[in-house]
Scaffold this active site. Sequence first.
Site, PDB file in Angstrom:
ATOM      1  N   TYR A   1       0.837  -1.203   0.000  1.00  0.00           N
ATOM      2  CA  TYR A   1       0.000   0.000   0.000  1.00  0.00           C
ATOM      3  C   TYR A   1       0.876   1.258   0.000  1.00  0.00           C
ATOM      4  CZ  TYR A   1      -3.636   3.262   1.489  1.00  0.00           C
ATOM      5  OH  TYR A   1      -4.509   4.312   1.556  1.00  0.00           O
TER       6      TYR A   1
ATOM      7  N   GLN B   1       1.294   0.298  20.727  1.00  0.00           N
ATOM      8  CA  GLN B   1       1.563   0.871  19.403  1.00  0.00           C
ATOM      9  C   GLN B   1       1.117   2.336  19.439  1.00  0.00           C
ATOM     10  OE1 GLN B   1      -0.638  -1.725  20.161  1.00  0.00           O
ATOM     11  NE2 GLN B   1      -1.370  -2.554  18.224  1.00  0.00           N
ATOM     12  N   THR B   2       1.864   3.189  18.771  1.00  0.00           N
ATOM     13  CA  THR B   2       1.472   4.610  18.774  1.00  0.00           C
ATOM     14  C   THR B   2       1.117   5.070  17.353  1.00  0.00           C
ATOM     15  OG1 THR B   2       3.783   5.249  18.584  1.00  0.00           O
ATOM     16  CG2 THR B   2       2.825   5.259  20.807  1.00  0.00           C
TER      17      THR B   2
ATOM     18  N   LYS C   1     -16.349  -1.019  18.963  1.00  0.00           N
ATOM     19  CA  LYS C   1     -16.182  -2.018  20.031  1.00  0.00           C
ATOM     20  C   LYS C   1     -16.574  -1.444  21.385  1.00  0.00           C
ATOM     21  CE  LYS C   1     -12.194  -4.334  17.955  1.00  0.00           C
ATOM     22  NZ  LYS C   1     -10.778  -4.632  18.212  1.00  0.00           N
TER      23      LYS C   1
ATOM     24  N   ASN D   1      -3.722   8.601   8.758  1.00  0.00           N
ATOM     25  CA  ASN D   1      -4.902   7.896   9.270  1.00  0.00           C
ATOM     26  C   ASN D   1      -6.104   8.826   9.497  1.00  0.00           C
ATOM     27  OD1 ASN D   1      -6.611   5.968  10.412  1.00  0.00           O
ATOM     28  ND2 ASN D   1      -4.865   4.861  11.275  1.00  0.00           N
TER      29      ASN D   1
HETATM   30  O1  GDC Z   1      -5.978  -0.051  11.172  1.00  0.00           O
HETATM   31  P1  GDC Z   1      -5.140   1.039  11.759  1.00  0.00           P
HETATM   32  O2  GDC Z   1      -5.835   2.287  12.144  1.00  0.00           O
HETATM   33  O3  GDC Z   1      -3.993   1.327  10.720  1.00  0.00           O
HETATM   34  O4  GDC Z   1      -4.445   0.407  13.072  1.00  0.00           O
HETATM   35  C1  GDC Z   1      -3.757   1.144  14.035  1.00  0.00           C
HETATM   36  C2  GDC Z   1      -3.307   0.203  15.139  1.00  0.00           C
HETATM   37  O5  GDC Z   1      -4.454  -0.215  15.898  1.00  0.00           O
HETATM   38  C3  GDC Z   1      -2.629  -1.070  14.642  1.00  0.00           C
HETATM   39  O6  GDC Z   1      -1.481  -1.347  15.407  1.00  0.00           O
HETATM   40  C4  GDC Z   1      -3.682  -2.152  14.890  1.00  0.00           C
HETATM   41  O7  GDC Z   1      -3.131  -3.429  15.150  1.00  0.00           O
HETATM   42  C5  GDC Z   1      -4.357  -1.598  16.137  1.00  0.00           C
HETATM   43  N1  GDC Z   1      -5.674  -2.208  16.375  1.00  0.00           N
HETATM   44  C6  GDC Z   1      -6.062  -2.844  17.498  1.00  0.00           C
HETATM   45  N2  GDC Z   1      -7.305  -3.311  17.381  1.00  0.00           N
HETATM   46  C7  GDC Z   1      -8.961  -3.156  15.429  1.00  0.00           C
HETATM   47  O8  GDC Z   1      -9.918  -3.760  15.918  1.00  0.00           O
HETATM   48  C8  GDC Z   1      -7.740  -2.961  16.138  1.00  0.00           C
HETATM   49  N3  GDC Z   1      -9.036  -2.646  14.164  1.00  0.00           N
HETATM   50  C9  GDC Z   1      -8.002  -1.949  13.593  1.00  0.00           C
HETATM   51  N4  GDC Z   1      -8.160  -1.471  12.350  1.00  0.00           N
HETATM   52  N5  GDC Z   1      -6.823  -1.759  14.236  1.00  0.00           N
HETATM   53  C10 GDC Z   1      -6.702  -2.251  15.500  1.00  0.00           C
HETATM   54  C11 GDC Z   1      -2.993   2.893   8.452  1.00  0.00           C
HETATM   55  C12 GDC Z   1      -3.361   2.182   7.183  1.00  0.00           C
HETATM   56  C13 GDC Z   1      -4.163   3.113   6.366  1.00  0.00           C
HETATM   57  C14 GDC Z   1      -3.429   4.414   6.144  1.00  0.00           C
HETATM   58  C15 GDC Z   1      -2.812   4.964   7.398  1.00  0.00           C
HETATM   59  C16 GDC Z   1      -1.816   6.058   7.087  1.00  0.00           C
HETATM   60  O9  GDC Z   1      -2.203   2.095   9.232  1.00  0.00           O
HETATM   61  O10 GDC Z   1      -4.122   1.070   7.486  1.00  0.00           O
HETATM   62  O11 GDC Z   1      -4.549   2.496   5.194  1.00  0.00           O
HETATM   63  O12 GDC Z   1      -2.492   4.317   5.141  1.00  0.00           O
HETATM   64  O13 GDC Z   1      -2.184   4.000   8.153  1.00  0.00           O
HETATM   65  O14 GDC Z   1      -1.504   6.750   8.207  1.00  0.00           O
HETATM   66  P2  GDC Z   1      -2.494   1.932  10.771  1.00  0.00           P
HETATM   67  O15 GDC Z   1      -2.475   3.253  11.451  1.00  0.00           O
HETATM   68  O16 GDC Z   1      -1.544   0.917  11.245  1.00  0.00           O
END
Ligand code: GDC
Length: 367
Positions: A163, A230-231, A214, A192
Amino acid sequence: MFCHEFILADLRVYDNCAKVVKGCEHVFNLAADMGGMGFIQSNHGVIFYNNTMISFNMLEAARKEGVKRCVGGGAAVGAPPKPLLVAAPVSLCRPSQLLLRQQRVHLPRARADDDGPERWAEGERRLARCGAWLRVVHTYRTRMSLLPHAPRRLPTRQPQDAYGLEKLASEELAKHYGKDFGMETRIARFHNIYGPYGTWKGGREKAPAAFCRKALTSASEIEMWGDGLQTRSFTFIDDCVEGILRLTKSDFAEPLNLGSDEMVSMNQMMEIALSFEGKKLPIKHIPGPEGVRGRNSNNDLIKEKLGWAPSISLADGLKVTYFWIKEQLQKEGGDAAKYAHSTIVATLAPMELGALRASDATEFEKK
Ligand code: GDC
């Protein structure tokens, strides 16, 4: 309907791109096959293919149409991490930890009798996982000396996932189109983006929407992928829109971070989501796709070039998102408990060119 004309089209197909940019002076290409960690880590191939087709064809269609300004969105995952600047070897003493870009890396301790290749290799693996361009050059008991990778070993770019690689490639194409053809191109690197009308269920949703959903539907405990340390920083949609418009009007043609610099851990964000209705639930940390360990937006450049930066706090933006998702849940009715878990999207193959997914645009039909 929030726009006067809506065209549903597969933008991987060049002819469709030409059709949608017809007569336009400004093009904002924000189309992408995208999602949160539950989608992008299990779908590298389809994302790379679809998004390359969309970005490249849209840019070429805009060029042919003589569009004045073309704005494209990159993503923070496309931004290569900066090499860690280490001028001299760093010796590490007990405890064998190093603070690298706000992440604590625990280096393996030497066993009394072991200074061997396994510990060495494990040290390098842990450094690489957090994006550090360092190598272990010497270990002795609890000490470990580190050097930057020799230039020939330095990866020139390290985007996250396919991506991010596509975003980076499309940024480069936009820059070349700007230089070669005199097009005014603008490139935003989104951090994000979240808010009402964003995906909130089904596996593609990002953490802000997933956490709100959730928090609204969990009964005795609340699930979270990873240890919650994670941040990230998250950018509310209103800030994103304002940033895009300001960037469009500016003269800055290089990639620019468009993101909040309010960095939070996932545990902190969950606390905020739970606070809106005074909920208190224990977090259950479960394995799942985690992505990078830490990421934040550096806003020095956007402040310098635009005299502005995103300012909506996570607490404010998330509150609006939370109550919007609450409304969606009420509209859906049924068993709320099924929304207490996040799903991971199975690996998909690109659809036939010209085809649309059954779910595409259903939200427009409902309006
Ligand atoms: O999905 P995301 O917001 O994408 O996840 C942030 C963190 O939250 C991850 O470490 C993930 O494992 C944790 N997390 C914990 N529980 C859950 O239920 C959950 N759902 C999700 N979605 N995450 C969870 C994103 C990309 C985007 C975009 C941005 C750019 O990465 O997915 O497509 O490009 O970055 O900033 P994230 O921030 O890793």
